[in-house]
Design a protein around this motif. Structure first.
Motif, PDB file in Angstrom:
ATOM      1  N   TYR A  24       0.832  -1.200   0.000  1.00  0.00           N
ATOM      2  CA  TYR A  24       0.000   0.000   0.000  1.00  0.00           C
ATOM      3  C   TYR A  24       0.870   1.254   0.000  1.00  0.00           C
ATOM      4  N   GLN A  25       0.371   2.280  -0.679  1.00  0.00           N
ATOM      5  CA  GLN A  25       1.141   3.504  -0.771  1.00  0.00           C
ATOM      6  C   GLN A  25       1.056   4.309   0.519  1.00  0.00           C
ATOM      7  N   ALA A  26       2.086   5.083   0.780  1.00  0.00           N
ATOM      8  CA  ALA A  26       2.059   6.019   1.903  1.00  0.00           C
ATOM      9  C   ALA A  26       1.067   7.135   1.594  1.00  0.00           C
ATOM     10  N   MET A  27       0.253   7.492   2.557  1.00  0.00           N
ATOM     11  CA  MET A  27      -0.773   8.514   2.332  1.00  0.00           C
ATOM     12  C   MET A  27      -0.192   9.919   2.395  1.00  0.00           C
ATOM     13  N   GLY A  28       0.717  10.125   3.361  1.00  0.00           N
ATOM     14  CA  GLY A  28       1.153  11.491   3.573  1.00  0.00           C
ATOM     15  C   GLY A  28       0.015  12.334   4.131  1.00  0.00           C
ATOM     16  N   HIS A  29       0.299  13.587   4.412  1.00  0.00           N
ATOM     17  CA  HIS A  29      -0.724  14.466   4.994  1.00  0.00           C
ATOM     18  C   HIS A  29      -1.897  14.665   4.039  1.00  0.00           C
ATOM     19  N   ASP A  30      -1.605  14.838   2.745  1.00  0.00           N
ATOM     20  CA  ASP A  30      -2.680  15.072   1.782  1.00  0.00           C
ATOM     21  C   ASP A  30      -3.550  13.827   1.616  1.00  0.00           C
ATOM     22  N   GLY A  31      -2.921  12.649   1.644  1.00  0.00           N
ATOM     23  CA  GLY A  31      -3.692  11.417   1.500  1.00  0.00           C
ATOM     24  C   GLY A  31      -4.620  11.184   2.674  1.00  0.00           C
ATOM     25  N   ILE A  32      -4.159  11.499   3.882  1.00  0.00           N
ATOM     26  CA  ILE A  32      -5.015  11.368   5.057  1.00  0.00           C
ATOM     27  C   ILE A  32      -6.241  12.271   4.907  1.00  0.00           C
ATOM     28  N   GLU A  33      -6.022  13.496   4.457  1.00  0.00           N
ATOM     29  CA  GLU A  33      -7.137  14.414   4.235  1.00  0.00           C
ATOM     30  C   GLU A  33      -8.093  13.872   3.170  1.00  0.00           C
ATOM     31  N   THR A  34      -7.545  13.322   2.095  1.00  0.00           N
ATOM     32  CA  THR A  34      -8.382  12.796   1.010  1.00  0.00           C
ATOM     33  C   THR A  34      -9.227  11.618   1.480  1.00  0.00           C
ATOM     34  N   VAL A  35      -8.637  10.718   2.279  1.00  0.00           N
ATOM     35  CA  VAL A  35      -9.404   9.583   2.807  1.00  0.00           C
ATOM     36  C   VAL A  35     -10.566  10.087   3.662  1.00  0.00           C
ATOM     37  N   LEU A  36     -10.329  11.110   4.453  1.00  0.00           N
ATOM     38  CA  LEU A  36     -11.417  11.668   5.263  1.00  0.00           C
ATOM     39  C   LEU A  36     -12.548  12.176   4.382  1.00  0.00           C
ATOM     40  N   TYR A  37     -12.221  12.839   3.298  1.00  0.00           N
ATOM     41  CA  TYR A  37     -13.278  13.327   2.403  1.00  0.00           C
ATOM     42  C   TYR A  37     -14.051  12.162   1.789  1.00  0.00           C
ATOM     43  N   GLN A  38     -13.351  11.065   1.505  1.00  0.00           N
ATOM     44  CA  GLN A  38     -14.043   9.875   1.001  1.00  0.00           C
ATOM     45  C   GLN A  38     -14.996   9.318   2.056  1.00  0.00           C
ATOM     46  N   LEU A  39     -14.573   9.318   3.302  1.00  0.00           N
ATOM     47  CA  LEU A  39     -15.432   8.811   4.375  1.00  0.00           C
ATOM     48  C   LEU A  39     -16.644   9.717   4.574  1.00  0.00           C
ATOM     49  N   PHE A  40     -16.459  11.027   4.479  1.00  0.00           N
ATOM     50  CA  PHE A  40     -17.596  11.943   4.621  1.00  0.00           C
ATOM     51  C   PHE A  40     -18.634  11.676   3.528  1.00  0.00           C
ATOM     52  N   ALA A  41     -18.155  11.364   2.327  1.00  0.00           N
ATOM     53  CA  ALA A  41     -19.075  11.071   1.225  1.00  0.00           C
ATOM     54  C   ALA A  41     -19.761   9.721   1.418  1.00  0.00           C
ATOM     55  N   LYS A  42     -19.017   8.750   1.938  1.00  0.00           N
ATOM     56  CA  LYS A  42     -19.561   7.406   2.132  1.00  0.00           C
ATOM     57  C   LYS A  42     -20.547   7.368   3.291  1.00  0.00           C
ATOM     58  N   TYR A  43     -20.230   8.106   4.365  1.00  0.00           N
ATOM     59  CA  TYR A  43     -21.065   8.113   5.565  1.00  0.00           C
ATOM     60  C   TYR A  43     -21.468   9.560   5.882  1.00  0.00           C
ATOM     61  N   PRO A  44     -22.567  10.027   5.338  1.00  0.00           N
ATOM     62  CA  PRO A  44     -22.968  11.422   5.579  1.00  0.00           C
ATOM     63  C   PRO A  44     -23.266  11.719   7.046  1.00  0.00           C
ATOM     64  N   GLN A  45     -23.366  10.680   7.877  1.00  0.00           N
ATOM     65  CA  GLN A  45     -23.587  10.897   9.315  1.00  0.00           C
ATOM     66  C   GLN A  45     -22.351  11.482  10.006  1.00  0.00           C
ATOM     67  N   LEU A  46     -21.178  11.342   9.403  1.00  0.00           N
ATOM     68  CA  LEU A  46     -19.953  11.820  10.031  1.00  0.00           C
ATOM     69  C   LEU A  46     -19.908  13.345  10.028  1.00  0.00           C
ATOM     70  N   ASP A  47     -19.368  13.887  11.109  1.00  0.00           N
ATOM     71  CA  ASP A  47     -19.349  15.336  11.308  1.00  0.00           C
ATOM     72  C   ASP A  47     -17.981  15.899  10.910  1.00  0.00           C
ATOM     73  N   PRO A  48     -17.895  16.598   9.777  1.00  0.00           N
ATOM     74  CA  PRO A  48     -16.597  17.143   9.353  1.00  0.00           C
ATOM     75  C   PRO A  48     -16.048  18.217  10.285  1.00  0.00           C
ATOM     76  N   SER A  49     -16.889  18.740  11.180  1.00  0.00           N
ATOM     77  CA  SER A  49     -16.418  19.778  12.107  1.00  0.00           C
ATOM     78  C   SER A  49     -15.885  19.191  13.415  1.00  0.00           C
ATOM     79  N   ARG A  50     -15.954  17.858  13.570  1.00  0.00           N
ATOM     80  CA  ARG A  50     -15.439  17.197  14.775  1.00  0.00           C
ATOM     81  C   ARG A  50     -14.596  15.999  14.371  1.00  0.00           C
ATOM     82  N   VAL A  51     -13.400  16.311  13.871  1.00  0.00           N
ATOM     83  CA  VAL A  51     -12.459  15.285  13.435  1.00  0.00           C
ATOM     84  C   VAL A  51     -11.190  15.435  14.270  1.00  0.00           C
TER      85      VAL A  51
END
Length: 254
Positions: A69-96
């Protein structure tokens, strides 16, 4: 060629997402230590049990990369979070929130400054920010530069947990505190949060921390013969923004 793959593990207590309002569920990002299995923090630190009690969503990421698996780096971690927000709209982007062990703690500490638009608060244990920031040329450190650029505009709570007997990432002592990674992290968060930056430690003020902390407390746990924890906080005005927790006589892996 196949695109590089990324890996992360998702954990949440039964029934957390079913029927939850949109953007109502907090998210905790866990970051493993150097070359550890990416499930380490979630499954050994107690965060899964805490998630069940406090009702939040946990994601542990293979941030460092591996042969598969590739290293995510700071930008990859942020991108994965955006994918999770899209997958689970219940997640609160203001409390991460982010928390890590060792190298994961160093990454979490950097994320709170570099990705302050994503995270609400960060913490870590057995790791700070490496690379001197208290010498003659502190501006050469890019994290310090970013903290300086954001000073007065961003406030980020930071929790630093460490063992006083850590020999891998040594705890501050009268003979090693200059350039120490923990002090670097505290200084960077003091800088970004618009607080007084305590560059010089004085162990006559506090023989353990070398600086005056508010809410100073000694806690004896009921684990075994009783583990002692020394703790205190740094404030901005009347608001506590940095908490330091030292586990007495514990090493790198608490």
């Amino acid at each position: 060629a196949d695109a590089p793959k990324q890996l992360w593990y998702e954990y949440w207590p039964e029934g957390l997402l079913e029927g939850a309002p949109a953007q109502s569920v907090p998210v905790v990002v866990l970051l493993h230590g150097n070359t550890n299995d990416p499930r380490t923090q979630a499954e050994t630190s107690g965060f899964i049990q805490l998630a069940a009690k406090e009702r939040f969503f946990v994601v542990e990421m293979e941030w460092q990369g591996s042969v598969s698996y590739q290293a995510m780096g700071h930008d990859g971690i942020e991108t994965v979070l955006y994918q999770l927000f899209a997958k689970y709209p219940q997640l609160d982007p203001s409390r991460v929130y982010a928390e890590g062990l060792s190298a994961g703690s160093m990454t979490a500490s950097a994320l709170g400054i570099k990705k302050s638009h994503v995270f609400t608060a960060v913490g870590g244990h057995s790791g700070g920010i490496m690379g001197g920031m208290g010498g003659a040329f502190p501006g050469l450190n890019p994290i310090w530069n970013e903290a300086t650029q954001k000073r007065g505009a961003v406030e980020m709570p930071y929790c630093s947990v460490l063992g006083t007997a850590d020999n891998v990432v040594p705890f501050i002592r009268p003979d090693n505190w200059r350039g120490n990674g923990y002090l670097n992290a505290w200084n960077a968060y003091q800088q970004m949060n618009g607080m007084e930056v305590i560059r010089d430690l004085d162990f006559s003020v506090d023989p353990l921390f070398g600086m005056r902390l508010r809410d100073r407390e000694t806690i004896t746990t009921n684990k075994g013969a009783g583990i002692q924890i020394e703790t205190g906080q740094l404030y901005k005005g009347n608001v506590p923004l940095i908490k330091i927790v030292a586990v007495k006589d514990y090493g790198h892996w608490n």
